[in-house]
Design a protein around this motif. Structure first.
Motif, mmCIF file in Angstrom:
data_model
loop_
_atom_site.group_PDB
_atom_site.id
_atom_site.type_symbol
_atom_site.label_atom_id
_atom_site.label_comp_id
_atom_site.label_asym_id
_atom_site.label_seq_id
_atom_site.Cartn_x
_atom_site.Cartn_y
_atom_site.Cartn_z
ATOM 1 N N SER A 27 34.476 14.930 -3.408
ATOM 2 C CA SER A 27 35.289 14.127 -4.326
ATOM 3 C C SER A 27 35.365 14.757 -5.705
ATOM 4 N N ILE A 28 34.233 15.236 -6.215
ATOM 5 C CA ILE A 28 34.205 15.788 -7.570
ATOM 6 C C ILE A 28 34.975 17.102 -7.634
ATOM 7 N N PRO A 152 31.688 4.433 -9.957
ATOM 8 C CA PRO A 152 31.503 4.912 -8.589
ATOM 9 C C PRO A 152 32.415 6.081 -8.237
ATOM 10 N N ILE A 153 31.850 7.060 -7.564
ATOM 11 C CA ILE A 153 32.551 8.294 -7.227
ATOM 12 C C ILE A 153 33.149 8.131 -5.833
ATOM 13 N N VAL A 154 34.492 8.095 -5.756
ATOM 14 C CA VAL A 154 35.150 7.846 -4.468
ATOM 15 C C VAL A 154 36.171 8.910 -4.095
ATOM 16 N N GLY A 155 36.684 9.669 -5.027
ATOM 17 C CA GLY A 155 37.547 10.792 -4.674
ATOM 18 C C GLY A 155 39.025 10.471 -4.682
ATOM 19 N N GLY A 259 25.146 3.958 3.863
ATOM 20 C CA GLY A 259 25.131 4.939 2.793
ATOM 21 C C GLY A 259 26.045 4.491 1.671
ATOM 22 N N LEU A 260 25.618 4.696 0.423
ATOM 23 C CA LEU A 260 26.371 4.159 -0.703
ATOM 24 C C LEU A 260 27.728 4.832 -0.853
ATOM 25 N N THR A 261 27.809 6.142 -0.596
ATOM 26 C CA THR A 261 29.090 6.832 -0.722
ATOM 27 C C THR A 261 30.128 6.213 0.210
ATOM 28 N N THR A 262 29.762 5.995 1.463
ATOM 29 C CA THR A 262 30.703 5.410 2.417
ATOM 30 C C THR A 262 31.084 3.986 2.029
ATOM 31 N N ILE A 263 30.119 3.196 1.587
ATOM 32 C CA ILE A 263 30.414 1.822 1.184
ATOM 33 C C ILE A 263 31.422 1.800 0.041
ATOM 34 N N LEU A 264 31.221 2.643 -0.956
ATOM 35 C CA LEU A 264 32.125 2.663 -2.110
ATOM 36 C C LEU A 264 33.499 3.198 -1.734
ATOM 37 N N GLU A 265 33.544 4.180 -0.838
ATOM 38 C CA GLU A 265 34.845 4.687 -0.403
ATOM 39 C C GLU A 265 35.597 3.640 0.396
ATOM 40 N N GLY A 375 34.778 7.655 -10.657
ATOM 41 C CA GLY A 375 33.759 8.435 -11.338
ATOM 42 C C GLY A 375 33.876 9.925 -11.103
ATOM 43 N N ALA A 376 34.559 10.341 -10.011
ATOM 44 C CA ALA A 376 34.759 11.773 -9.777
ATOM 45 C C ALA A 376 35.527 12.408 -10.930
ATOM 46 N N ASP A 377 36.503 11.691 -11.485
ATOM 47 C CA ASP A 377 37.258 12.197 -12.628
ATOM 48 C C ASP A 377 36.355 12.360 -13.848
ATOM 49 N N GLN A 378 35.452 11.415 -14.043
ATOM 50 C CA GLN A 378 34.558 11.483 -15.194
ATOM 51 C C GLN A 378 33.598 12.666 -15.085
ATOM 52 N N VAL A 379 33.081 12.911 -13.867
ATOM 53 C CA VAL A 379 32.197 14.056 -13.689
ATOM 54 C C VAL A 379 32.968 15.360 -13.865
#
Length: 392
Positions: A27-28, A152-155, A259-265, A375-379
């Motif tokens: 995503s980042i 949250p980083i989702v892509g 997993g948190l990544t999958t939940i947020l996506e 959050g991917a944009d912020q990173v």
């Protein structure tokens, strides 16, 4: 080409614990490509490479991340402008010591205690904001020198026209069982304990719901030999990150390890899911996040006799590794006992049947977890700043 004219060079590494770090990297790096072309060199991240897909990593450099001298060698050879490190504290510290500024991404800041390794001296520490910080984690985060909270980083694949987009109906009768990375520093090679306990129950519950067009995704390439006869035989195999998110968006029903990544996506796609029993400490807390912020009906937890929540809490007081080691040991212990395994199958199946029924209700969703900003944009913006370049 002068140093001023060349594209910035970025080293990247994600921890080999599950697949969440690879999803975050994907995503980042996708967000970074939209604002700054860079030469990206990967190190480590062996478990997560199948998730990253094509085009994000320009090349891979061999590096023993646990060897400080080897890290210094790679930094000298690659001459990176910065490094992006996801949840690998040892790599972050070694890269900083070798003179490479690090943008560190911590998607689980609520997890840490003073017993855990945390790279508090990273050039920029991007902590993902989700769960409230308990006392020990708040103490750890207060010691971070250059802390920046991110959403949250989702892509970008979860967005349409710059906005997070809404849910489709999904393909009728199609289901996904996502078991994730199935790996930690404490999992034995070839250990199928988690699959032995959870996969037959998941397939039985989907069969009871009339969902027989099933795909199993994650770090598994074949069905366990122990899978009982009479259950649907799903397609099995890992998918690159974008393909996985597309599958999440197209299925009628999703069952996933928490997993948190999958939940947020899933939340960013305006999808819901049934949460399978957790594999490790962070997944225990992720399940509680969904139960508290969304609906406890989404969560099919372990029976209390398999994994008692108060025991997990006591283990957590001694650090994440201490807790994960004991969670893995308990799962393996139950899977090794024919009588306990049969009892667990019956109770997990019953819990999943109830959760699948609740998941289909139109008034239940993950909207409380949907990020306002990716959050991917912020990173990516942080990487641009650390690398000393301006967005094109």
């Amino acid at each position: 080409m002068s140093a001023a004219d060349r594209r910035p060079r970025l080293l990247v590494v994600g921890v080999d614990f599950g697949w969440g770090s690879a999803g975050k990297l994907s995503s980042i790096l996708g967000a970074l490509a939209a604002v700054m072309p860079a030469d990206v060199v990967g190190i480590g991240t062996r478990l997560g490479r199948p998730v990253l897909g094509d085009g994000l990593i320009g090349s891979w450099a061999e590096c023993d991340i646990d060897d400080a001298a080897d890290v210094r060698r790679v930094v000298a050879e690659v001459a990176p402008d910065a490094a992006l490190v996801v949840l690998h504290p040892q790599a972050a510290s070694a890269l900083e010591a070798a003179g490479c500024p690090v943008v560190y991404v911590d998607s689980l800041p609520f997890l840490w205690t003073p017993h855990d390794a945390v790279p508090v001296g990273a050039s920029l520490y991007c902590a993902q904001r989700t769960l409230p910080l308990p006392g020990p984690a708040a103490e750890v985060m207060a010691s971070v020198a250059n802390l920046r909270w991110v959403e949250p980083i989702v892509g970008s694949a979860a967005r349409r026209d710059g906005r997070l987009h809404g849910r489709g109906e999904g393909r009728r009768g199609a289901a996904v069982i996502n078991v994730g990375g199935l790996h930690s520093p404490f999992s034995r090679p070839g250990d199928t304990s988690y699959l032995d306990l959870v996969l037959p129950a998941a397939l039985a519950a989907l069969d009871a719901a009339g969902l027989t067009d099933v795909v199993v995704t994650g770090n598994v390439r074949a069905l366990p030999a122990s899978l009982p006869d009479g259950l649907p035989r799903p397609a099995v195999g890992p998918l690159p990150h974008d393909g996985f998110r597309a599958l999440l968006g197209s299925a009628q029903t999703v069952l996933t390890s928490p997993g948190l990544t999958t939940i947020l996506e899933l939340a960013s796609l305006d999808r819901t899911a049934v949460l399978l029993p957790p594999q490790n400490l962070s997944q225990v807390l992720n399940s509680e996040l969904v139960a508290t912020r969304c609906d406890p009906a989404f969560v099919a937890d372990w029976p209390e006799w398999v994994l008692a929540r108060d025991s997990v809490g006591r283990w957590h007081e001694h650090g994440e590794e201490h807790a994960v080691e004991r969670i893995h040991a308990r799962i393996a212990e139950v899977a090794a006992s024919p009588s306990e395994r049969a009892r667990a199958h019956e109770e997990i199946t019953e819990g999943l049947i109830k959760a699948i029924a609740a998941n289909s209700a139109p008034d239940k969703d993950f909207s409380a977890l949907t990020p306002v900003r990716d959050g991917a944009d912020q990173v990516a913006e942080a990487i641009v700043a650390i690398a000393g370049r301006s967005p094109r």
